[in-house]
Design a protein around this motif. Structure first.
Motif, mmCIF file in Angstrom:
data_model
loop_
_atom_site.group_PDB
_atom_site.id
_atom_site.type_symbol
_atom_site.label_atom_id
_atom_site.label_comp_id
_atom_site.label_asym_id
_atom_site.label_seq_id
_atom_site.Cartn_x
_atom_site.Cartn_y
_atom_site.Cartn_z
ATOM 1 N N LEU A 93 0.821 -1.219 0.000
ATOM 2 C CA LEU A 93 0.000 0.000 0.000
ATOM 3 C C LEU A 93 0.853 1.267 0.000
ATOM 4 O O LEU A 93 0.431 2.313 0.471
ATOM 5 N N GLU A 132 -0.791 4.326 -1.391
ATOM 6 C CA GLU A 132 -2.072 4.716 -0.814
ATOM 7 C C GLU A 132 -1.861 5.710 0.338
ATOM 8 O O GLU A 132 -0.813 5.722 0.982
ATOM 9 N N ALA A 164 -4.086 -6.171 3.389
ATOM 10 C CA ALA A 164 -4.056 -4.966 2.559
ATOM 11 C C ALA A 164 -5.412 -4.721 1.899
ATOM 12 O O ALA A 164 -5.892 -3.582 1.839
ATOM 13 N N LEU A 174 -8.005 -1.492 2.366
ATOM 14 C CA LEU A 174 -8.609 -0.735 1.263
ATOM 15 C C LEU A 174 -10.126 -0.693 1.391
ATOM 16 O O LEU A 174 -10.757 0.321 1.086
#
Length: 361
Positions: free
Chosen positions: A115, A118, A225, A229
């Protein structure tokens, strides 16, 4: 009566510390533990999955076993959300507690690596025997979204809980560890925080039954992960409401391309996407999907001419399939059983056809 409130299974907790089950130390404490268990009038467990272990391995009668959920310190039920966050533009995830082998912090580091792009920050609050190695793993994976805060006194923990958008819990994939319930789960729940876990057994059951968060298998960093999300998506939906084709989906289209579900002609699609090419400094390409155009070459020329005058880089995607049984060129079709067949001669022999599809960017 003598009552034993058992939060950890002994001697099995020794395994989490690196002691082998065949070792002398383990065998010695196995006998000591069994003697202690059998001398108790009542044994109180914090995990319902531990009942069978005591009955089968320690010969404890079910009538002597009770279940009482583990408590959480009152300090965690007074957590305020009015705390300045270190990265207010990020989703802040906090793991609080011991950093040992059993806690499988590798799972968090590997999820953080997935990630990197992100807006997520991972905060590790605590210390333990694995801290230096986990530090090293984070450096090896080149993750800059993980912050190590070290060991903190209990009085400081409410501030870390307050800054968290969600709390993390991870464990090793181990049959006996799965019977335990980490004390942090109750603390997280007392603080009213969403829990995102990579755990098996009792901890997973509690998270799912209480509907307090998201949970996947122990040591599964990919699912962790993915669940992070999902949590981010839920936060966006709460913040922006349900926006058709945006927050009502379980994913975002991270691209300037017109969404594949849109009904749009080739020229309108290229015109819309051309506006984004100048600011796509990392590279850009647009494309249009077309059927067999071999009998409509003037239309192909029109598209190429439009691309030349209006857009930096684009392509035309078609289906250049071939059936070697009859020399057909065009689109090989799929039947109701998802079997390829030639629409010209009906050939279904995969060795006698060539099928090409673009499935990713």
């Amino acid at each position: 009566p003598i009552v034993l409130y058992c939060l950890d299974l002994w001697p099995d907790s020794l395994v989490a510390g690196g002691i082998r089950r065949k070792s002398f130390i383990y065998k010695y404490y196995a006998q000591v533990s069994k003697t202690i268990y059998q001398k108790m009038d009542i044994i109180v467990l914090a995990s319902r999955l531990q009942f069978g272990h005591l009955q089968n391995n320690m010969q404890i009668q079910q009538a002597r076993i009770r279940y009482i959920p583990q408590y959480a310190e009152d300090i965690f039920s007074e957590v305020s959300n009015n705390v300045k966050k270190p990265r207010p533009d990020h989703i802040n995830l906090v793991f609080a507690g011991n950093v040992g082998k059993a806690q499988s912090l590798d799972t968090i580091i590997n999820a953080a690596a997935r990630l990197k792009s992100e807006p997520v920050s991972f905060h590790i609050v605590g210390s333990g025997s694995e801290l230096d190695r986990v530090h090293q793993l984070a450096r090896q994976r080149q993750v800059n979204n993980v912050i190590f805060h070290g060991r903190k006194p209990l009085s400081d923990m409410p501030d870390f809980y307050a800054m968290a958008d969600a709390m993390l819990v991870t464990l090793q994939a181990d049959d006996l560890l799965s019977l335990t319930l980490p004390g942090k789960v109750q603390s997280y729940m007392a603080a009213g925080k969403t829990i995102i876990g990579a755990v098996d057994g009792e901890a997973q059951r509690v998270i799912q039954e209480s509907k307090s968060g998201y949970c996947g298998p122990a040591e599964d960093d990919e699912t962790l992960a993915t669940n992070i999300l999902k949590f981010i998506h839920t936060q966006d939906k709460q913040k922006f409401g349900e926006i058709k084709n945006v927050t009502d989906r379980m994913y975002y289209t991270n691209s300037y391309h017109v969404h594949v579900s849109e009904e749009i002609d080739a020229f309108s699609k290229l015109k819309f996407e051309s506006k984004f090419h100048d600011i796509s400094l990392g590279g850009c390409i647009s494309y249009v999907e077309v059927p067999d155009m071999s009998k409509n070459l003037p239309a192909v020329e029109q598209i190429i001419n439009y691309i030349y005058h209006n857009i930096q880089y684009a392509e035309i995607n078609t289906k250049p399939d071939v059936c070697f049984a009859c020399d057909y060129t065009g689109e090989i079709k799929l039947d109701d059983n998802l079997e390829w067949y030639c629409p010209n001669c009906g050939n279904k022999d995969k060795d006698e056809m060539q099928v090409m599809r673009r499935t990713c960017g």
